[in-house]
Design an enzyme around this catalytic site. Structure first.
Site, mmCIF file in Angstrom:
data_model
loop_
_atom_site.group_PDB
_atom_site.id
_atom_site.type_symbol
_atom_site.label_atom_id
_atom_site.label_comp_id
_atom_site.label_asym_id
_atom_site.label_seq_id
_atom_site.Cartn_x
_atom_site.Cartn_y
_atom_site.Cartn_z
ATOM 1 C CG HIS A 37 -9.792 -6.838 8.405
ATOM 2 N ND1 HIS A 37 -9.147 -6.927 8.854
ATOM 3 C CD2 HIS A 37 -10.098 -6.865 6.773
ATOM 4 C CE1 HIS A 37 -7.876 -7.458 8.338
ATOM 5 N NE2 HIS A 37 -8.327 -7.146 6.919
ATOM 6 C CD GLU A 72 -1.526 -2.767 2.119
ATOM 7 O OE1 GLU A 72 -0.695 -2.490 1.883
ATOM 8 O OE2 GLU A 72 -2.396 -3.300 1.359
HETATM 9 C C1 LIG Z 1 -1.873 -4.537 4.851
HETATM 10 C C2 LIG Z 1 -2.736 -5.219 4.220
HETATM 11 N N1 LIG Z 1 -3.345 -5.305 2.876
HETATM 12 C C3 LIG Z 1 -3.927 -6.328 2.751
HETATM 13 C C4 LIG Z 1 -4.500 -7.245 3.396
HETATM 14 C C5 LIG Z 1 -5.835 -7.706 2.064
HETATM 15 N N2 LIG Z 1 -5.705 -8.854 2.724
HETATM 16 C C6 LIG Z 1 -5.389 -10.203 3.234
HETATM 17 S S1 LIG Z 1 -4.329 -11.304 3.262
HETATM 18 C C7 LIG Z 1 -4.534 -10.876 0.962
HETATM 19 C C8 LIG Z 1 -3.137 -11.832 0.555
HETATM 20 C C9 LIG Z 1 -2.753 -12.168 1.836
HETATM 21 O O1 LIG Z 1 -1.231 -12.899 0.550
HETATM 22 P P1 LIG Z 1 -0.069 -13.863 1.327
HETATM 23 O O2 LIG Z 1 0.858 -12.854 1.960
HETATM 24 O O3 LIG Z 1 0.310 -14.756 0.034
HETATM 25 O O4 LIG Z 1 -0.678 -14.817 2.570
HETATM 26 P P2 LIG Z 1 -1.940 -16.008 1.390
HETATM 27 O O5 LIG Z 1 -3.376 -15.330 1.992
HETATM 28 O O6 LIG Z 1 -1.277 -16.740 0.593
HETATM 29 O O7 LIG Z 1 -1.325 -17.308 3.027
HETATM 30 C C10 LIG Z 1 -4.607 -9.785 1.830
HETATM 31 C C11 LIG Z 1 -4.386 -8.423 0.369
HETATM 32 C C12 LIG Z 1 -4.691 -6.576 4.384
HETATM 33 N N3 LIG Z 1 -5.523 -8.023 5.049
HETATM 34 N N4 LIG Z 1 -3.695 -6.147 4.849
#
Ligand SMILES: Cc1ncc(C[n+]2csc(CCOP(=O)(O)OP(=O)(O)O)c2C)c(N)n1
Ligand SMILES: [Mg+2]
Lengths: 321, 334
Positions: free
Chosen positions: B139, B70
């Protein structure tokens, strides 16, 4: 170092517990009785368990939004977790946190995290405490492929190195961050990024418990010896959607069934142990029965447990005010 | 006129402005989805499907999926805005402002002033706020008071589908940085929304109910709750003027002061945490500039000073609802 029979039994029990916990949650979520966002760890068990088998209650981990597996691997109470996910007053966090915020500091579990990239800086702090107070503890930050791109993760790599902290960064690369492929979103790769900070790093097959356990042991030993941070790039697979309710149209339709067929960490574990004649089939069966009962009981008691009362809304904001 | 959801209204606003002006680009995490993945493109169209379909019409050059960074992409949107694009960046949940706030409040918001009036930064940050989805403490926050606090930012909180479309088009055409708040529990709410583009000016409140006894000022999702309370009390002969300021910055102070002067009674309803929020801000405004008109103490209806809890029963207690608003109106009217 050879794993003992007890280690193998513990590892299988934990991986199986995580699997059954998550598959059951998948079903329970579908009933509509579980509130909020739930991210399942099924398929990734060998990572959390392989790493945490090298840790004790004196060590800390920081988890992610996909935290149930890390919690179980670090020894959190399974029934207390289930109660928390159902939002019950006697859940691990009193029903105030839910799936995304399960924590148990007494077990060295610093929390699942709703903020992607929230964990690595915190774990540098836990490592600083261990180093300053001489507790002998180490600290592990689990972070996803998506989270590995956050500035907080990059800054933590640097800080851990320059402060020579006992940290292990575990990048769990399940190929996706939500609906985006890590092959697109991650420039370069985790091991080469770590090399840029002079942090020892290794890629490992996260479906293979033994491989993860081995490289994690080396990293933990390095940290305990005062030789600073390490990074593990763990390649693994998630079996369900990003969250419960994700239709997963960005994946190949038969991707998950193939992964379950060929790469399942529990199958691979059993095969390896059987071939080496380390455990009897009856021992697996006994654990399977125990785990089934554990999860059945956890769900039944969570469903029957009381919800928080109105006064609970206002407590726990401060220590004193 | 066709009924449309808030989700559709926002999607239409984005599409119409992207058609109208090639400098408008949108960016965010999985606003299309499927980047580098073997399955479908536009697999998500935003985490709650708000931007679905825009990829098909405008392509990857103008519908930019981002890594989860972000600080980098909100900052890039600010930099692009200051140099000739008109970006609409999606900060998925406003709770994630912690990751990128510097780029918004120290950079985008202050360019114009610090550079002696030379910068124009037509940036829009769209973001989800609010409680009600059992999404827990990280959230579910409102946080718009924190943005309202920053000189240089404009802050928009639409209360319905019609409002969302007109205010978002205004935000995109506006030459200043705008933070646009979408309540995550409101995306499926429908009302009649014109197909064509229209704008709703900033700083002009909307009066959603007219009455003689009590003035109620409410924001975002709270407007409908205030309307419900007002409608119920009207049957008993207590009539309210309900004001939806639409934007907290600029704030239509005149309408609030005029209506308080007329009724002499004020209830402010704010879903944001109770300290230093819009309710305290408007109470202070009225205390300074309409004190002599007041016939009763001002009442604020807000959640308690706690993080947003996870458990359903606790979250339901946390969120201000029509019953509390009704109670507050009765108290000031008594
Ligand atoms: C700062 C922030 N940005 C975006 C999100 C929304 N979000 C939650 S999980 C996720 C994907 C995370 O991907 P990864 O780190 O690969 O973990 P995985 O879900 O594959 O275990 C996103 C974009 C968030 N929770 N926090
Ligand atoms: Mg991932």
């Amino acid at each position: 170092m050879q794993l003992s029979r007890e280690d193998l039994l513990k590892a299988y029990r934990q991986m199986k517990t995580i699997r059954v916990f998550e598959e059951r949650l998948h079903d329970e979520f579908a009933t509509g009785d579980i509130p909020g966002f739930v991210h399942l760890y099924a398929g990734e068990e060998a990572s959390g368990v392989g790493v945490c088998l090298n840790l004790n209650d004196n060590d800390y981990i920081a988890s992610t939004h996909r935290g149930h597996g890390h919690c179980i691997a670090k020894g959190c109470d399974v029934s207390g977790m289930m109660h928390e996910i159902f939002g019950r007053a006697d859940g691990l966090c009193g029903g105030k946190g839910g799936s995304m915020h399960i924590a148990d500091l007494e077990r060295g579990m610093m929390g699942a995290n709703g903020i992607v990239g929230g964990g690595p800086p915190l774990i540098c702090g836990a490592a600083l405490t261990a180093k300053t107070l001489g507790t002998g503890g180490v600290a592990v930050a689990f972070v996803g492929d998506g989270g590995s791109n956050q500035g907080t993760t990059m800054e933590s790599l640097n800080l851990a190195k320059v402060w020579n902290l006992p940290v292990i960064f575990v990048v769990e690369d399940n190929g996706y961050a939500e609906a985006t492929s890590s092959s697109w979103a991650v420039a370069g790769d985790a091991v080469r990024r770590a090399a840029g900070y002079d942090i020892p790093a290794q890629q490992v097959d996260g479906h293979d418990f033994f491989a993860v356990n081995e490289v994690a042991r080396e990293a933990v030993e390095r940290a305990r010896a005062g030789d600073g941070p390490s990074l593990l790039h763990v390649k693994l697979s998630r079996y369900y959607g990003h969250f419960e309710g994700d239709a997963m149209t960005y994946r190949d339709p038969d991707e998950v069934s193939k992964l379950r067929q060929d790469k399942d960490c529990l199958d691979l574990f059993q095969k390896r142990v059987n071939e080496a004649g380390l455990l009897e089939p009856a021992q697996f069966e006994e654990i399977d029965r125990d785990v089934a009962t554990l999860i059945d009981d956890a769900v039944a008691s969570a469903r029957a447990a009381p919800v928080p009362s109105a006064q609970d809304l206002l407590t726990d904001v401060y220590v004193s005010y | 006129m066709a009924k449309k959801s808030v989700r559709q209204a926002i999607n239409e606003a984005l599409a119409s402005e992207m058609r109208r002006d090639p400098r408008v680009v949108i960016m965010g995490e999985d606003i299309a989805g499927g980047m580098g993945a073997p399955g479908e493109d536009d697999a998500w169209g935003g985490p709650l499907g708000v931007t679905k379909g825009l990829l098909g019409e405008f392509g990857r050059d103008r519908v930019l999926d981002t890594p989860i960074t972000e600080s980098a992409f909100i900052g890039a949107a600010a930099g692009a805005a200051a140099t000739g694009l008109r970006p609409v960046a999606e900060l998925m949940f406003v709770d994630f402002m912690g990751v990128c706030f510097d780029q918004i409040y120290n950079q985008a918001a202050k360019f114009r002033y610090m550079f002696g009036g030379k910068a124009v930064t037509p940036l829009v940050v769209r973001t989800m706020y609010g409680a009600g989805l059992r999404a827990a403490s990280q959230h579910s926050q409102c946080l718009y008071p924190m943005f309202t606090h920053i000189p240089g930012l404009k802050v928009v909180i639409p209360s319905s589908a019609y409002e969302a479309k007109g205010l978002l088009i205004q935000a995109i055409r506006d030459d200043d940085p705008v933070v646009f708040f979408e309540h995550k529990a409101m995306y499926d709410e429908e009302e009649e929304v014109p197909d064509e583009a229209y704008t709703i000016p900033f700083g002009e409140a909307n009066i959603t109910r007219e009455g003689d006894d009590v003035t109620v000022v409410a924001f975002g999702r709270m407007v409908q709750f205030a309307n419900q309370a007002a409608d119920k009390l009207a049957k008993e002969g207590i009539t309210c003027t309900v004001i939806d300021p639409r934007t907290t910055s600029p704030l239509d102070e005149d309408t609030i002061l005029e209506e308080v002067a007329a009724t002499g009674r004020l209830v402010v309803v704010d879903e944001a945490s109770p300290r230093c929020n819009m309710a305290t801000d408007i109470s202070a405004l009225v205390a300074q500039r309409a004190f002599s008109a007041l016939k009763a103490p001002v009442r604020m209806v807000t959640p308690p000073h706690t993080p947003v809890p996870f458990a359903a029963d606790l979250e339901d207690l946390y969120i201000p609802g029509p019953a509390q608003i009704e109670q507050a109106i009765r108290e000031v009217a008594a």
